[in-house]
Design a protein around this motif. Structure first.
Motif, PDB file in Angstrom:
ATOM      1  N   GLU A 103      46.188  55.716  33.142  1.00 58.97           N
ATOM      2  CA  GLU A 103      45.071  54.773  32.987  1.00 58.97           C
ATOM      3  C   GLU A 103      45.590  53.370  32.683  1.00 58.97           C
ATOM      4  N   SER A 104      46.761  53.307  32.045  1.00 67.96           N
ATOM      5  CA  SER A 104      47.258  51.993  31.604  1.00 67.96           C
ATOM      6  C   SER A 104      47.967  51.223  32.717  1.00 67.96           C
ATOM      7  N   PHE A 105      47.937  51.748  33.943  1.00 68.96           N
ATOM      8  CA  PHE A 105      48.666  51.102  35.032  1.00 68.96           C
ATOM      9  C   PHE A 105      47.748  50.103  35.715  1.00 68.96           C
ATOM     10  N   GLU A 106      47.953  48.812  35.463  1.00 66.13           N
ATOM     11  CA  GLU A 106      47.025  47.844  36.058  1.00 66.13           C
ATOM     12  C   GLU A 106      47.705  46.514  36.298  1.00 66.13           C
ATOM     13  N   LEU A 107      47.071  45.744  37.174  1.00 65.73           N
ATOM     14  CA  LEU A 107      47.505  44.375  37.453  1.00 65.73           C
ATOM     15  C   LEU A 107      46.218  43.589  37.614  1.00 65.73           C
ATOM     16  N   LYS A 108      45.958  42.701  36.665  1.00 67.41           N
ATOM     17  CA  LYS A 108      44.643  42.073  36.618  1.00 67.41           C
ATOM     18  C   LYS A 108      44.799  40.560  36.613  1.00 67.41           C
ATOM     19  N   ILE A 109      44.016  39.897  37.451  1.00 68.38           N
ATOM     20  CA  ILE A 109      44.045  38.433  37.481  1.00 68.38           C
ATOM     21  C   ILE A 109      42.933  37.924  36.580  1.00 68.38           C
ATOM     22  N   THR A 110      43.288  37.270  35.475  1.00 64.39           N
ATOM     23  CA  THR A 110      42.250  36.732  34.604  1.00 64.39           C
ATOM     24  C   THR A 110      41.925  35.286  34.960  1.00 64.39           C
ATOM     25  N   ALA A 150      38.802  36.449  49.721  1.00 63.18           N
ATOM     26  CA  ALA A 150      38.888  35.020  50.027  1.00 63.18           C
ATOM     27  C   ALA A 150      38.601  34.296  48.716  1.00 63.18           C
ATOM     28  N   TYR A 151      39.551  33.523  48.244  1.00 65.72           N
ATOM     29  CA  TYR A 151      39.358  32.877  46.945  1.00 65.72           C
ATOM     30  C   TYR A 151      39.328  31.368  47.128  1.00 65.72           C
ATOM     31  N   SER A 152      38.589  30.717  46.246  1.00 64.08           N
ATOM     32  CA  SER A 152      38.570  29.252  46.266  1.00 64.08           C
ATOM     33  C   SER A 152      38.492  28.780  44.828  1.00 64.08           C
ATOM     34  N   VAL A 153      39.315  27.831  44.467  1.00 62.17           N
ATOM     35  CA  VAL A 153      39.276  27.279  43.112  1.00 62.17           C
ATOM     36  C   VAL A 153      39.179  25.759  43.191  1.00 62.17           C
ATOM     37  N   ARG A 154      38.298  25.223  42.404  1.00 63.44           N
ATOM     38  CA  ARG A 154      38.105  23.772  42.305  1.00 63.44           C
ATOM     39  C   ARG A 154      37.803  23.123  43.656  1.00 63.44           C
ATOM     40  N   VAL A 155      37.188  23.901  44.562  1.00 62.59           N
ATOM     41  CA  VAL A 155      36.674  23.322  45.808  1.00 62.59           C
ATOM     42  C   VAL A 155      35.275  23.908  45.987  1.00 62.59           C
ATOM     43  N   SER A 156      34.581  23.476  47.035  1.00 62.70           N
ATOM     44  CA  SER A 156      33.225  23.975  47.264  1.00 62.70           C
ATOM     45  C   SER A 156      33.230  25.489  47.481  1.00 62.70           C
ATOM     46  N   PRO A 157      32.309  26.216  46.829  1.00 62.77           N
ATOM     47  CA  PRO A 157      32.290  27.670  46.998  1.00 62.77           C
ATOM     48  C   PRO A 157      31.976  28.097  48.437  1.00 62.77           C
ATOM     49  N   THR A 182      34.404  37.475  48.306  1.00 59.82           N
ATOM     50  CA  THR A 182      34.643  36.064  48.014  1.00 59.82           C
ATOM     51  C   THR A 182      34.785  35.931  46.505  1.00 59.82           C
ATOM     52  N   ASP A 183      35.809  35.228  46.109  1.00 60.59           N
ATOM     53  CA  ASP A 183      36.130  35.115  44.692  1.00 60.59           C
ATOM     54  C   ASP A 183      36.188  33.627  44.363  1.00 60.59           C
ATOM     55  N   HIS A 184      35.109  33.120  43.788  1.00 59.85           N
ATOM     56  CA  HIS A 184      35.098  31.696  43.442  1.00 59.85           C
ATOM     57  C   HIS A 184      35.193  31.571  41.934  1.00 59.85           C
ATOM     58  N   MET A 185      36.329  31.059  41.453  1.00 59.78           N
ATOM     59  CA  MET A 185      36.529  30.933  40.018  1.00 59.78           C
ATOM     60  C   MET A 185      36.010  29.583  39.542  1.00 59.78           C
ATOM     61  N   LYS A 186      35.308  29.601  38.402  1.00 61.09           N
ATOM     62  CA  LYS A 186      34.755  28.346  37.879  1.00 61.09           C
ATOM     63  C   LYS A 186      35.405  28.007  36.542  1.00 61.09           C
ATOM     64  N   GLY A 187      35.297  26.726  36.192  1.00 62.80           N
ATOM     65  CA  GLY A 187      35.662  26.311  34.833  1.00 62.80           C
ATOM     66  C   GLY A 187      37.110  26.578  34.493  1.00 62.80           C
ATOM     67  N   THR A 188      37.341  27.104  33.284  1.00 59.33           N
ATOM     68  CA  THR A 188      38.719  27.270  32.801  1.00 59.33           C
ATOM     69  C   THR A 188      39.473  28.325  33.601  1.00 59.33           C
ATOM     70  N   SER A 189      38.748  29.289  34.190  1.00 60.24           N
ATOM     71  CA  SER A 189      39.456  30.368  34.873  1.00 60.24           C
ATOM     72  C   SER A 189      39.961  29.947  36.249  1.00 60.24           C
ATOM     73  N   SER A 190      39.787  28.666  36.614  1.00 54.09           N
ATOM     74  CA  SER A 190      40.201  28.262  37.954  1.00 54.09           C
ATOM     75  C   SER A 190      41.520  27.500  37.966  1.00 54.09           C
ATOM     76  N   GLY A 191      42.226  27.441  36.846  1.00 60.71           N
ATOM     77  CA  GLY A 191      43.527  26.779  36.864  1.00 60.71           C
ATOM     78  C   GLY A 191      43.405  25.265  36.886  1.00 60.71           C
ATOM     79  N   LYS A 192      44.466  24.599  37.337  1.00 59.57           N
ATOM     80  CA  LYS A 192      44.520  23.141  37.225  1.00 59.57           C
ATOM     81  C   LYS A 192      44.527  22.408  38.558  1.00 59.57           C
ATOM     82  N   SER A 193      44.730  23.127  39.674  1.00 63.25           N
ATOM     83  CA  SER A 193      44.798  22.445  40.968  1.00 63.25           C
ATOM     84  C   SER A 193      43.796  23.058  41.938  1.00 63.25           C
ATOM     85  N   PRO A 194      43.269  22.268  42.871  1.00 64.00           N
ATOM     86  CA  PRO A 194      42.352  22.827  43.862  1.00 64.00           C
ATOM     87  C   PRO A 194      43.093  23.582  44.961  1.00 64.00           C
TER      88      PRO A 194
END
Length: 328
Positions: A103-110, A150-157, A182-194
C-alpha cells in the motif's frame, strides 16, 4: 550543478558514503555506504527535472534498510528527462512485476513545476524487499487503451483542452478507447513558471505500458509552441513508441535489465524493442560491475509481432539479496 545536487541526494539516502571531488570538479572519488532510506526531503537543481533523480532512486529504493519516503522539490516536467507522470505510469507497474508492491508504494505529484524556475513537489514512497522474483515477460499483447494527462500551469486552462483535441484527432484512428485527463493547477500548486505539456501512455492486454511525452519550451527560450502542434507531435511519438514495441518502453529498458540482473539465481526473459544507445552503454556497465552477460536474440517482425525489430534478452540473476533489510 545538477550533478552536485544528485551527489547530495545519494549522500542523504546512504549511510557512511565518502565523496571527494577535486577543485576543478573533473574527478570524483566515491566510496559507497549502506543504503539506509527513511523519511527524507531533497531540493533538486532546477536545471534538470525530478525524473533525473527519480530514475536512480527507482533502482536503489527496493534495497534500502528502511522503506524510503522522500519529498523531492524542483522541476516536475521538462524536455530532457522522463517526467514524473511517465515514470508513475510506466516504472511503477514494472517494479510491481518484480514483486515490489504494497500500500505504501506511491509516486504522487503535489505541485507541478516547469523550467526554468521549478517549484514543483513530488512524494515518492517505496517498500523494501529482500529478494526480487525473476520475470518471464516475452509477450507484449495488443494495445487496449490509451490514457494521458494534459497539464497546464500558469497559462489559460483552455490550452489543455486544445492539446487533448489535437492528440485525439490522430489517436482516434488507431483505437477508440482514449481518455486524456486535463490537469490545470492553480495558485501555489502550479510552481513558479508557466508552461504546458502532454504525457500519453498506451496499455496492452498483458499489462505492458508504452509512453511518450512532450513539454512546451521554457519561458524565454526558443519559439512559442502551439498547443495543437504539441498534441499532434506527442501523439506521433506515442505511435512511434508503439511501433518500436516490446514489453518495456525505451525509457525503462535499463531499469528492467538492472532488476533482472539483481534477481534470484533463475532465468529472466524480457522482450524489448530496439535498444536505445543509453541501454547499450548500460549493458556494458552491468558486465563490468556484475560480470553478467545477457543472451541477446534478434526477433524479426512477423504476423503476430508487427512493428520494429524486437530483441529477446535473457539472463540468469546473480541472486542478490538485501542484507541490510531489518527482519521484523
Amino acid at each position: 550543478d545538477f550533478e552536485a545536487s544528485f551527489i547530495r541526494l545519494i549522500d542523504k539516502v546512504t549511510n557512511g558514503s565518502r565523496i571527494e571531488i577535486n577543485q576543478t570538479g573533473t574527478t570524483l572519488y566515491y566510496q559507497p555506504g549502506l543504503l539506509y532510506g527513511g523519511v527524507l526531503e531533497h531540493d533538486c537543481s532546477p536545471h534538470r527535472s525530478i525524473g533525473y533523480y527519480l530514475e536512480s532512486l527507482l533502482c536503489l529504493a527496493p534495497f534500502m534498510k528502511h522503506p524510503l519516503r522522500i519529498v523531492l522539490r524542483g522541476v516536475t516536467n521538462d524536455q530532457v528527462d522522463p517526467s514524473v507522470d511517465v515514470l508513475k505510469a510506466t516504472a511503477l507497474p514494472l517494479l510491481k512485476k518484480f514483486g515490489i508492491d504494497s500500500e505504501s508504494f506511491e509516486l504522487k505529484i503535489t505541485r507541478r513545476g516547469m523550467p526554468p524556475k521549478g517549484g514543483g513537489e513530488v512524494i515518492f514512497a517505496c517498500p523494501v524487499r529482500k529478494v526480487l522474483r525473476p520475470i518471464q515477460f516475452t509477450d507484449p499483447g495488443k494495445i487496449k487503451r490509451i490514457r494521458g494527462t494534459a497539464y497546464s500551469v500558469r497559462v489559460s486552462p483552455q490550452i489543455a483542452n486544445r492539446i487533448v483535441d489535437s492528440a485525439r484527432s490522430i489517436l482516434n484512428k488507431f483505437i477508440p478507447d482514449i481518455y486524456i485527463y486535463t490537469d490545470h493547477m492553480k495558485g501555489t500548486s502550479s510552481g513558479k513558471s508557466p508552461g504546458f505539456g502532454l504525457s500519453l501512455v498506451a496499455e496492452t492486454t498483458n499489462g505492458t505500458f508504452l509512453s511518450a511525452e512532450l513539454a512546451s519550451n521554457p519561458q524565454g527560450q526558443g519559439t512559442a509552441v502551439l498547443p495543437e502542434e504539441l498534441g499532434l507531435s506527442c501523439a506521433k511519438l506515442l505511435l512511434e513508441e508503439i511501433y518500436r514495441g516490446g514489453c518495456v518502453d525505451s525509457t525503462n529498458q535499463s531499469l528492467v535489465l538492472l532488476l533482472m540482473t539483481l534477481g534470484q539465481q533463475d532465468v529472466s526473459k524480457v522482450l524489448l524493442g530496439p535498444l536505445s544507445p543509453y541501454t547499450i552503454e548500460f549493458l556494458r556497465h552491468l558486465r563490468s560491475f556484475f560480470q553478467i552477460m545477457f543472451k541477446i536474440e534478434a526477433r524479426p517482425p512477423h504476423e503476430e509481432l508487427k512493428g520494429g525489430e524486437k530483441v529477446l534478452m535473457t539472463c540468469v540473476g546473480i541472486g542478490f539479496s538485501n542484507l541490510s533489510k531489518t527482519i521484523k
